[in-house]
Design a protein around this motif. Structure first.
Motif, PDB file in Angstrom:
ATOM      1  N   GLU A  17       0.831  -1.217   0.000  1.00  0.00           N
ATOM      2  CA  GLU A  17       0.000   0.000   0.000  1.00  0.00           C
ATOM      3  C   GLU A  17       0.851   1.246   0.000  1.00  0.00           C
ATOM      4  O   GLU A  17       1.840   1.334   0.725  1.00  0.00           O
ATOM      5  CB  GLU A  17      -0.912   0.008   1.233  1.00  0.00           C
ATOM      6  CG  GLU A  17      -2.012  -1.013   1.123  1.00  0.00           C
ATOM      7  CD  GLU A  17      -3.311  -0.558   1.756  1.00  0.00           C
ATOM      8  OE1 GLU A  17      -3.524   0.657   1.876  1.00  0.00           O
ATOM      9  OE2 GLU A  17      -4.092  -1.450   2.117  1.00  0.00           O
ATOM     10  N   HIS A  18       0.421   2.202  -0.809  1.00  0.00           N
ATOM     11  CA  HIS A  18       1.129   3.478  -0.917  1.00  0.00           C
ATOM     12  C   HIS A  18       0.839   4.343   0.309  1.00  0.00           C
ATOM     13  O   HIS A  18      -0.299   4.404   0.764  1.00  0.00           O
ATOM     14  CB  HIS A  18       0.651   4.170  -2.196  1.00  0.00           C
ATOM     15  CG  HIS A  18       1.192   5.552  -2.373  1.00  0.00           C
ATOM     16  ND1 HIS A  18       2.541   5.814  -2.361  1.00  0.00           N
ATOM     17  CD2 HIS A  18       0.576   6.751  -2.564  1.00  0.00           C
ATOM     18  CE1 HIS A  18       2.724   7.120  -2.547  1.00  0.00           C
ATOM     19  NE2 HIS A  18       1.538   7.702  -2.665  1.00  0.00           N
ATOM     20  N   VAL A  19       1.868   5.038   0.791  1.00  0.00           N
ATOM     21  CA  VAL A  19       1.631   5.916   1.944  1.00  0.00           C
ATOM     22  C   VAL A  19       2.112   7.355   1.712  1.00  0.00           C
ATOM     23  O   VAL A  19       2.048   8.165   2.610  1.00  0.00           O
ATOM     24  CB  VAL A  19       2.318   5.377   3.228  1.00  0.00           C
ATOM     25  CG1 VAL A  19       1.665   4.113   3.705  1.00  0.00           C
ATOM     26  CG2 VAL A  19       3.819   5.184   3.024  1.00  0.00           C
TER      27      VAL A  19
ATOM     28  N   GLU B 211      -7.659  14.935  -4.817  1.00  0.00           N
ATOM     29  CA  GLU B 211      -8.923  14.172  -4.762  1.00  0.00           C
ATOM     30  C   GLU B 211      -8.709  12.824  -4.075  1.00  0.00           C
ATOM     31  O   GLU B 211      -9.581  12.328  -3.370  1.00  0.00           O
ATOM     32  CB  GLU B 211      -9.553  14.016  -6.158  1.00  0.00           C
ATOM     33  CG  GLU B 211      -8.903  13.000  -7.074  1.00  0.00           C
ATOM     34  CD  GLU B 211      -8.020  13.647  -8.137  1.00  0.00           C
ATOM     35  OE1 GLU B 211      -7.495  14.754  -7.885  1.00  0.00           O
ATOM     36  OE2 GLU B 211      -7.857  13.045  -9.208  1.00  0.00           O
ATOM     37  N   ILE B 212      -7.524  12.240  -4.279  1.00  0.00           N
ATOM     38  CA  ILE B 212      -7.241  10.952  -3.636  1.00  0.00           C
ATOM     39  C   ILE B 212      -7.016  11.166  -2.137  1.00  0.00           C
ATOM     40  O   ILE B 212      -7.381  10.327  -1.313  1.00  0.00           O
ATOM     41  CB  ILE B 212      -6.004  10.289  -4.280  1.00  0.00           C
ATOM     42  CG1 ILE B 212      -6.252  10.030  -5.765  1.00  0.00           C
ATOM     43  CG2 ILE B 212      -5.621   9.005  -3.561  1.00  0.00           C
ATOM     44  CD1 ILE B 212      -6.983   8.777  -6.103  1.00  0.00           C
TER      45      ILE B 212
ATOM     46  N   GLU C 249     -10.260  11.132  -0.447  1.00  0.00           N
ATOM     47  CA  GLU C 249     -10.756   9.764  -0.415  1.00  0.00           C
ATOM     48  C   GLU C 249     -10.064   8.974   0.698  1.00  0.00           C
ATOM     49  O   GLU C 249     -10.684   8.220   1.450  1.00  0.00           O
ATOM     50  CB  GLU C 249     -10.508   9.113  -1.789  1.00  0.00           C
ATOM     51  CG  GLU C 249     -10.736   7.612  -1.879  1.00  0.00           C
ATOM     52  CD  GLU C 249     -12.174   7.216  -1.630  1.00  0.00           C
ATOM     53  OE1 GLU C 249     -13.054   8.083  -1.789  1.00  0.00           O
ATOM     54  OE2 GLU C 249     -12.408   6.054  -1.237  1.00  0.00           O
ATOM     55  N   ARG C 250      -8.752   9.180   0.811  1.00  0.00           N
ATOM     56  CA  ARG C 250      -7.980   8.491   1.845  1.00  0.00           C
ATOM     57  C   ARG C 250      -8.426   8.886   3.240  1.00  0.00           C
ATOM     58  O   ARG C 250      -8.550   8.054   4.118  1.00  0.00           O
ATOM     59  CB  ARG C 250      -6.508   8.868   1.711  1.00  0.00           C
ATOM     60  CG  ARG C 250      -5.720   7.949   0.856  1.00  0.00           C
ATOM     61  CD  ARG C 250      -4.306   8.386   1.012  1.00  0.00           C
ATOM     62  NE  ARG C 250      -3.404   7.502   0.358  1.00  0.00           N
ATOM     63  CZ  ARG C 250      -2.100   7.634   0.448  1.00  0.00           C
ATOM     64  NH1 ARG C 250      -1.581   8.598   1.160  1.00  0.00           N
ATOM     65  NH2 ARG C 250      -1.313   6.804  -0.178  1.00  0.00           N
TER      66      ARG C 250
ATOM     67  N   GLN D 275     -11.547   7.118   4.021  1.00  0.00           N
ATOM     68  CA  GLN D 275     -11.300   5.705   4.336  1.00  0.00           C
ATOM     69  C   GLN D 275     -10.734   5.563   5.746  1.00  0.00           C
ATOM     70  O   GLN D 275     -11.093   4.660   6.491  1.00  0.00           O
ATOM     71  CB  GLN D 275     -10.326   5.112   3.327  1.00  0.00           C
ATOM     72  CG  GLN D 275     -10.952   4.897   1.967  1.00  0.00           C
ATOM     73  CD  GLN D 275     -10.029   4.158   1.016  1.00  0.00           C
ATOM     74  OE1 GLN D 275      -9.052   3.566   1.434  1.00  0.00           O
ATOM     75  NE2 GLN D 275     -10.333   4.214  -0.259  1.00  0.00           N
TER      76      GLN D 275
ATOM     77  N   GLU E 142      -9.663  -1.211   0.119  1.00  0.00           N
ATOM     78  CA  GLU E 142      -9.222  -1.458  -1.259  1.00  0.00           C
ATOM     79  C   GLU E 142      -9.263  -0.170  -2.065  1.00  0.00           C
ATOM     80  O   GLU E 142      -9.940   0.778  -1.699  1.00  0.00           O
ATOM     81  CB  GLU E 142     -10.170  -2.453  -1.935  1.00  0.00           C
ATOM     82  CG  GLU E 142     -10.108  -3.856  -1.395  1.00  0.00           C
ATOM     83  CD  GLU E 142      -8.972  -4.645  -2.001  1.00  0.00           C
ATOM     84  OE1 GLU E 142      -8.421  -5.500  -1.306  1.00  0.00           O
ATOM     85  OE2 GLU E 142      -8.640  -4.366  -3.169  1.00  0.00           O
ATOM     86  N   THR E 143      -8.572  -0.173  -3.181  1.00  0.00           N
ATOM     87  CA  THR E 143      -8.696   0.934  -4.122  1.00  0.00           C
ATOM     88  C   THR E 143     -10.133   0.910  -4.621  1.00  0.00           C
ATOM     89  O   THR E 143     -10.679  -0.157  -4.883  1.00  0.00           O
ATOM     90  CB  THR E 143      -7.810   0.675  -5.351  1.00  0.00           C
ATOM     91  OG1 THR E 143      -6.532   0.342  -4.874  1.00  0.00           O
ATOM     92  CG2 THR E 143      -7.783   1.844  -6.277  1.00  0.00           C
ATOM     93  N   SER E 144     -10.764   2.050  -4.719  1.00  0.00           N
ATOM     94  CA  SER E 144     -12.153   2.024  -5.141  1.00  0.00           C
ATOM     95  C   SER E 144     -12.272   1.646  -6.605  1.00  0.00           C
ATOM     96  O   SER E 144     -11.433   1.986  -7.418  1.00  0.00           O
ATOM     97  CB  SER E 144     -12.792   3.389  -4.918  1.00  0.00           C
ATOM     98  OG  SER E 144     -12.412   4.273  -5.932  1.00  0.00           O
TER      99      SER E 144
ATOM    100  N   ASP F 221     -12.392   4.629  -8.745  1.00  0.00           N
ATOM    101  CA  ASP F 221     -11.034   5.127  -9.008  1.00  0.00           C
ATOM    102  C   ASP F 221     -10.390   4.361 -10.134  1.00  0.00           C
ATOM    103  O   ASP F 221      -9.822   4.905 -11.064  1.00  0.00           O
ATOM    104  CB  ASP F 221     -10.143   4.899  -7.781  1.00  0.00           C
ATOM    105  CG  ASP F 221     -10.099   6.133  -6.912  1.00  0.00           C
ATOM    106  OD1 ASP F 221      -9.646   6.017  -5.778  1.00  0.00           O
ATOM    107  OD2 ASP F 221     -10.528   7.200  -7.397  1.00  0.00           O
TER     108      ASP F 221
END
Lengths: 197, 348
Positions: free
Chosen positions: A128-130, A136-137, A140-141, A144, A186-188, A191
């Motif tokens: 997972e990217h941090v 916009e992401i 979203e993050r 989440q 999860e990645t949407s 997205d």
């Protein structure tokens, strides 16, 4: 590394797919368990030596012909059947990805998700990217992250039998996940579709 | 055709007085980005690459991030010019090898360059003299943010920036610090650098990055991990390792000067003598002697030479630079003669 779902010790290198009563189930297992469990023989077929023992006169048997007959059924190391997925967007196939090690378009990250996850886990020790993301992401993050926190609170409330509070938390989680239209961890899909173009 | 600015002077990043420049030559940061909805360059046909290139060019031009920079299409450059840009670290060897709808735009200072349709649609690169991790990151990150507001980058909340090769996915960030490590090599301890780097997820590369060999005691330390660690952590990992390597190199320099000063003096003077008087010199030999002279300057054995002059020579004795400066000696022996003459003149 994915561990074998039978012994839990060795690396899972074989994927088995069973379909029983139209229900499909998948297992990731190591080669030793695959052989040990007789999974190479979906139904009981005697090996060639057993066949010879059972037969009154081995001389009467066309061993070569028999060997050919049972080879397909008793092959101790069959190649696991992995479907060769092809990306509709770029035409890149899973086979080509394995060969070249590069994706053909951003959508391949979703399409070859399992393979990429295994690969990046080995390469980066993470899946997972941090770091930095576009605005916009980032929103979203944050959503989440908030939903994850609320899930933990919900679990706690249920364990402590604070049901009224739990119901409120459940509604807030539903509202958050509804807003983002995405699974929490999860990645949407939205997205993915957007980025795949 | 490139203009004649390359016939004199190096990029700013090769200049003098960079932080820790006795050991660190430069700090380079590269970001890999792709445009949403498009195939990766290797998978695209000429028409698709052209479409992406046009989008990128207009995004870069509109954002005014490199106002004085001109866009160079690879197809418009000769082989020597492409090689020259590789030698100046403005483009990668991979971009130089490609054809059709790919190119580069770079700042006149050469501190910044943006490649299009390399392995990824965009490769943004910042490069500064000496050890300047924060400043190089600040500039490169700023460019990235400006471009991001104009170009739809392919990104997912799980994987981060989506790159052609999963080795770059996540941050898409490659931090490379170029080091001059003559005494670690001389004392046969360079393996220690390789081992220590690999233990913390870093890698030691050659002069021109991936797949290139070390030459003249120059090494690049780069991060391998791009996913699961953020930019700040990656920069910190590289900084910690580089500071450790600087400490080792400086410690050993001090030690050999105490224990075997004459060997170091002999090495520096012998190298300078060879450079000043040789009539024929190949590229590898030149790198070795320039490395010894650079060390001699840093150990204060050689006093009358500026490090800038030596840094320029590292660049201008490379094959493509030599060809641009001295015509086109295609024959290797002729080139070696031409190289030796250039060095004699510059050191006279």
């Amino acid at each position: 590394m994915n561990l074998c779902q039978i012994c839990g010790e060795e690396e899972a290198t074989i994927k088995t797919i069973d379909i029983v009563n139209n229900v499909k189930s998948e297992r990731h297992i190591c080669e030793a368990c695959y052989n040990k469990q007789g999974l190479s023989q979906p139904f009981s077929v005697p090996n060639i030596s057993d066949f010879v023992k059972l037969t009154p006169t081995s001389a009467q048997i066309d061993l070569q012909g028999l060997g050919e007959l049972v080879k397909g059924l008793t092959n101790p190391k069959p190649e696991p059947t992995v479907p060769n997925i092809v990306c509709e967007n770029c035409g890149n196939s899973l086979e080509e990805f394995h060969k070249r090690g590069v994706v053909g378009c951003p959508a391949d990250y979703d399409l070859f998700c399992e393979e990429i996850e295994a690969l990046v886990s080995r390469l980066h020790g993470a899946t997972e990217h941090v770091g930095k993301v576009p605005r916009e992401i980032e929103a979203e993050r944050a959503r989440q992250h908030r939903a994850k926190q609320l899930c933990a609170d919900l679990e706690c409330a249920i364990n402590e039998e604070r049901y009224e509070e739990a119901a409120g938390l459940r509604d807030r989680i539903a509202a958050l996940t509804h807003d983002s239209d995405s699974p929490l961890h999860e990645t949407s899909r939205r997205d993915r579709d957007e980025h795949a173009g | 055709m490139l203009d004649d600015r390359f016939s004199s002077g190096s990029g700013e990043w090769l200049g003098p007085n960079g932080p820790d420049n006795d050991v660190v030559i430069s700090t380079r940061i590269r970001l890999a980005r792709n445009i949403r909805g498009h195939k990766m360059p290797w998978r695209s046909n000429q028409c698709e690459r052209q479409e992406v290139e046009a989008k990128l060019k207009s995004g870069i031009a509109d954002s005014q991030i490199i106002p004085e920079g001109a866009y160079w299409s690879i197809d418009d450059l000769s082989e020597t010019e492409r090689r020259l840009l590789v030698e100046r670290h403005l483009i990668s060897p991979e971009l130089a090898k490609g054809r059709g709808s790919r190119g580069v735009i770079f700042a006149p200072t050469e501190n910044l360059s943006i490649m299009t349709n390399e392995e990824d649609h965009l490769r943004i690169q910042g490069i500064h003299r000496g050890l300047q991790l924060e400043e190089t990151w600040r500039v490169t990150n700023q460019i990235d943010s400006v471009l991001e507001s104009r170009l739809p980058f392919a990104v997912s909340s799980r994987w981060g920036y989506l790159t052609a090769c999963p080795t770059n996915v996540g941050t898409g960030l490659r931090v490379s610090v170029m080091l001059h490590l003559p005494v670690l090599v001389h004392t046969d301890q360079i393996k220690k650098v390789h081992t220590a780097a690999s233990r913390v997820g870093l890698v030691v590369r050659g002069l021109y990055g991936e797949g290139t060999k070390a030459s003249g005691d120059f090494y690049q330390i780069s991060n391998q991990v791009t996913l699961g660690r953020d930019e700040v952590q990656i920069l910190r990992d590289v900084r910690t390792m580089v500071l450790k390597i600087i400490e080792w190199e400086r410690g050993l320099r001090k030690l050999v000067m105490q224990q075997d000063r004459v060997t170091m003096e002999d090495r520096a003077w012998r190298a300078l003598g060879t450079l000043q008087y040789a009539r024929k010199m190949n590229s590898e030999e030149t790198m070795q002697h320039l490395s010894s002279v650079r060390l001699g300057i840093n150990l204060e054995i050689l006093h009358d030479l500026g490090q800038e002059r030596i840094n320029d020579l590292f660049l201008y004795t490379q094959p493509a630079h030599l060809q641009v400066l001295r015509g086109a000696p295609s024959d290797p022996e002729e080139r070696d003669i031409s190289r030796a003459r250039l060095i004699r003149e510059w050191l006279a």
